[in-house]
Design a protein around this motif. Structure first.
Motif, PDB file in Angstrom:
ATOM      1  N   LEU A 156       0.811  -1.211   0.000  1.00 39.58           N
ATOM      2  CA  LEU A 156       0.000   0.000   0.000  1.00 39.58           C
ATOM      3  C   LEU A 156       0.849   1.267   0.000  1.00 39.58           C
ATOM      4  CD1 LEU A 156      -2.872  -1.204   2.348  1.00 39.58           C
ATOM      5  CD2 LEU A 156      -2.743  -1.237  -0.151  1.00 39.58           C
ATOM      6  N   ALA A 160       0.269   3.792  -3.071  1.00 43.29           N
ATOM      7  CA  ALA A 160      -0.070   5.189  -2.806  1.00 43.29           C
ATOM      8  C   ALA A 160       0.656   6.151  -3.728  1.00 43.29           C
ATOM      9  CB  ALA A 160       0.246   5.531  -1.349  1.00 43.29           C
ATOM     10  N   ASN A 228      -4.923  10.888  -2.211  1.00 39.34           N
ATOM     11  CA  ASN A 228      -5.348   9.489  -2.081  1.00 39.34           C
ATOM     12  C   ASN A 228      -5.083   9.001  -0.676  1.00 39.34           C
ATOM     13  OD1 ASN A 228      -2.988   7.413  -2.012  1.00 39.34           O
ATOM     14  ND2 ASN A 228      -2.371   8.736  -3.712  1.00 39.34           N
ATOM     15  N   THR A 230      -5.680   5.388   1.893  1.00 41.76           N
ATOM     16  CA  THR A 230      -6.121   4.028   2.176  1.00 41.76           C
ATOM     17  C   THR A 230      -6.101   3.846   3.683  1.00 41.76           C
ATOM     18  OG1 THR A 230      -5.229   3.180   0.092  1.00 41.76           O
ATOM     19  CG2 THR A 230      -5.663   1.580   1.828  1.00 41.76           C
ATOM     20  N   GLY A 236     -11.129   8.022   6.718  1.00 42.34           N
ATOM     21  CA  GLY A 236     -11.382   8.352   5.322  1.00 42.34           C
ATOM     22  C   GLY A 236     -12.447   9.417   5.152  1.00 42.34           C
ATOM     23  N   GLU A 253      -9.786   4.434  -0.451  1.00 45.34           N
ATOM     24  CA  GLU A 253      -9.987   2.977  -0.322  1.00 45.34           C
ATOM     25  C   GLU A 253     -10.068   2.685   1.161  1.00 45.34           C
ATOM     26  OE1 GLU A 253      -9.491  -0.540   0.724  1.00 45.34           O
ATOM     27  OE2 GLU A 253      -7.459  -0.447  -0.120  1.00 45.34           O
ATOM     28  N   CYS A 287      -8.024  -5.069   4.602  1.00 45.63           N
ATOM     29  CA  CYS A 287      -9.336  -4.471   4.325  1.00 45.63           C
ATOM     30  C   CYS A 287     -10.264  -5.451   3.634  1.00 45.63           C
ATOM     31  CB  CYS A 287      -9.173  -3.212   3.490  1.00 45.63           C
ATOM     32  SG  CYS A 287      -8.335  -3.472   1.906  1.00 45.63           S
ATOM     33  N   ASP A 443      -5.660  -9.345  -4.854  1.00 41.46           N
ATOM     34  CA  ASP A 443      -5.229  -8.058  -5.379  1.00 41.46           C
ATOM     35  C   ASP A 443      -4.304  -8.328  -6.560  1.00 41.46           C
ATOM     36  OD1 ASP A 443      -4.691  -5.406  -5.777  1.00 41.46           O
ATOM     37  OD2 ASP A 443      -3.884  -5.020  -3.779  1.00 41.46           O
ATOM     38  N   GLY A 450     -11.103  -1.057  -5.594  1.00 44.45           N
ATOM     39  CA  GLY A 450     -11.789  -0.064  -4.780  1.00 44.45           C
ATOM     40  C   GLY A 450     -13.184  -0.543  -4.438  1.00 44.45           C
TER      41      GLY A 450
END
Length: 486
Positions: A156, A160, A228, A230, A236, A253, A287, A443, A450
């Motif tokens: 991540l 990013a 952005n 995550t 968020g 995300e 997540c 992934d 998303g």
């Protein structure tokens, strides 16, 4: 002796203007693994200064030159597997298999970003004027603010920054306080070694108590043109509000309350293995983790017995041990939070099939519950730990209703031996991602990643990531002189 790291601004390692530092503590041992510079708002301004100054030259650099940097960075990252395993074990309690998976996927994200740099971008449009040519051109925003989380830190952390950089932007990244090296400084180290020009990527670490003001200062800077993030849905929402206030596009995300649905035509042994991976990989701190296992009532008895036995036997403890599956959570407070969800559910009528009890420091045992009532906090709250709930259903309508009974909508797995049946159910589940005859945790760097609803908006991955971090300009070329009415 703890590792000492500074901010990374303008291609140089520099201390915070205040001279302050923050401890980076190992969740497994409780010892200080590293100290990092604790930035203030003035350091954020310095980082944006550097990114803004570097933008014109980076955006103008030949695509093949930019691609070469990304490809070299991918190879360099691949070679750092053992270093990453050590960092992730100390910073976030990550197990060795999880660390090596982080390296593999993050390196492939860089390769996919490299491919996107030289892929066709934009469109030729029809024009109403005779002899005119219309173009829709994708161009970078400028400076992008990026926020990288601790739970899959290298994946991540790279995600990013990869698409924003590939689109021609420069970036200031604020890594998580729980893994500032793995999800920030390590990424910068690799790209610096690969030849990324000074100022194109900048890393601002901070003290935990300063996180909100650092984020606000970064998003509010008028030279930052996109964001952005995550992380959790709770944070968020705050990031999204700041971005909206300043009219800046954002990719968010966020959290999930994901289901794995075991249909009546599933292979039970395969379903047990798939669901176990979904729930317990990285101790459930993904997540996409499967919080809820929805099983057709005809398979429930066999599935529950086998799944519970497998969960109870998972090795737990030291994340550096190669056989460990359930490593420590990111900290003792996180483990106590999971234990609190279990206590609340049990007090309201839930049954513990395995696990439960008090954590051992930051290590919480693999836990499986059933009969969790709707008034239990766990029914609606993301577990984000080695904890799941088994529910049964009698028909597809009920399975879909249960899967959609959440504010979140990130991912879903549907286990079935009948692809047509699985696809029929998949199209009714309201998530951004769904996997038929597979579990919820998956992934791939070229795929749109998303969620929907409270799991966020926007997409990372492949051309979708490039589109998210670039804007479309309409440009026309007239091949003959126009005639005007006056």
């Amino acid at each position: 002796m703890p590792i000492a790291r500074e901010l990374f601004i303008g291609g140089k390692d520099v201390p915070a203007a205040s001279g302050r530092t923050e401890a980076d503590v190992s969740p497994h041992t409780g010892e200080v693994y590293a100290t990092v510079a604790a930035a203030g708002p003035e350091d954020v301004t310095r980082a944006v200064d550097a990114a803004d100054a570097a933008f014109p030259q980076w955006a103008a650099l030949a695509p093949f030159a930019r691609r070469a940097i990304f490809l070299k960075a991918a190879d360099l990252l691949d070679a750092r597997g053992e270093q990453v395993a050590d960092i992730m074990a100390h910073e976030a309690g990550g197990t060795r298999p999880w660390a090596h998976f982080n390296v593999m996927l993050a390196a492939n994200i860089l390769r996919e970003a490299a491919a996107a740099i030289t892929a066709p971008r934009g469109e030729v449009l029809s024009a109403q004027e005779e002899g005119a040519l219309g173009l829709a051109i994708r161009e970078p925003f400028g400076v992008v603010a990026a926020f990288a989380p601790w739970n899959a830190p290298v994946i991540l952390g790279v995600r990013a920054v990869a698409a924003p950089l590939a689109a021609g932007n420069t970036v200031v990244v604020k890594p998580s306080e729980d893994a500032p090296i793995a999800c920030g400084l390590l990424v910068a180290d690799v790209l610096r070694e690969a030849g990324l020009p000074d100022g194109v990527l900048n890393v601002v670490t901070n003290a935990r108590e300063d996180a909100a003001r650092i984020a606000e200062a970064l998003i509010a800077d008028p030279r930052v043109r996109a964001v952005n993030f995550t992380g959790s849905t709770e944070v968020g929402r705050i990031i999204g509000e700041h971005a909206a206030r300043h009219l800046k596009p954002a990719v968010l995300e966020l959290g999930g309350k994901n289901a794995v649905i075991v249909l009546d035509d599933a292979d039970v042994d395969y379903a047990v293995d798939a669901a176990c991976f979904s729930v317990f990989m990285n101790a459930g701190q993904i997540c996409m983790s499967g919080d809820r296992i929805l099983v057709h009532e005809s398979l429930a008895e066999e599935f529950t017995a086998k799944f519970t036995a497998k969960a109870a036997a998972l090795p737990a403890g030291d994340p550096s041990h190669p056989r460990t599956v359930i490593g420590p959570l990111v900290g003792e407070r996180a483990a106590q939070r999971v234990a609190g969800l279990v206590r609340d559910a049990v007090a309201k009528g839930a049954k513990v099939l395995t696990g439960g009890g008090e954590p051992d420091g930051a290590v919480h045992p693999a836990t499986v519950l059933t009969e969790v009532p709707q008034d239990a906090e766990l029914y609606h709250t993301e577990a984000f730990g080695p904890l799941c709930v088994i529910q049964t259903f009698a028909d597809d309508d009920t399975a879909v209703k249960l899967a959609n009974d959440t504010d979140n909508g990130l991912t879903c797995g549907i286990i079935t031996e009948n692809a047509t049946h699985g696809l029929t159910v998949a199209r009714r589940v309201r998530t951004g991602i769904v996997h038929v005859n597979d579990q919820s945790v998956a992934d791939e760097p070229h795929a749109p990643f998303g969620g929907v609803k409270a799991s966020g908006y926007g997409r990372f991955g492949g051309r979708w990531g490039i589109e998210a971090f670039s804007s479309t300009r309409w440009v026309t070329i007239a091949t003959q002189q126009a005639h005007y009415p006056f």
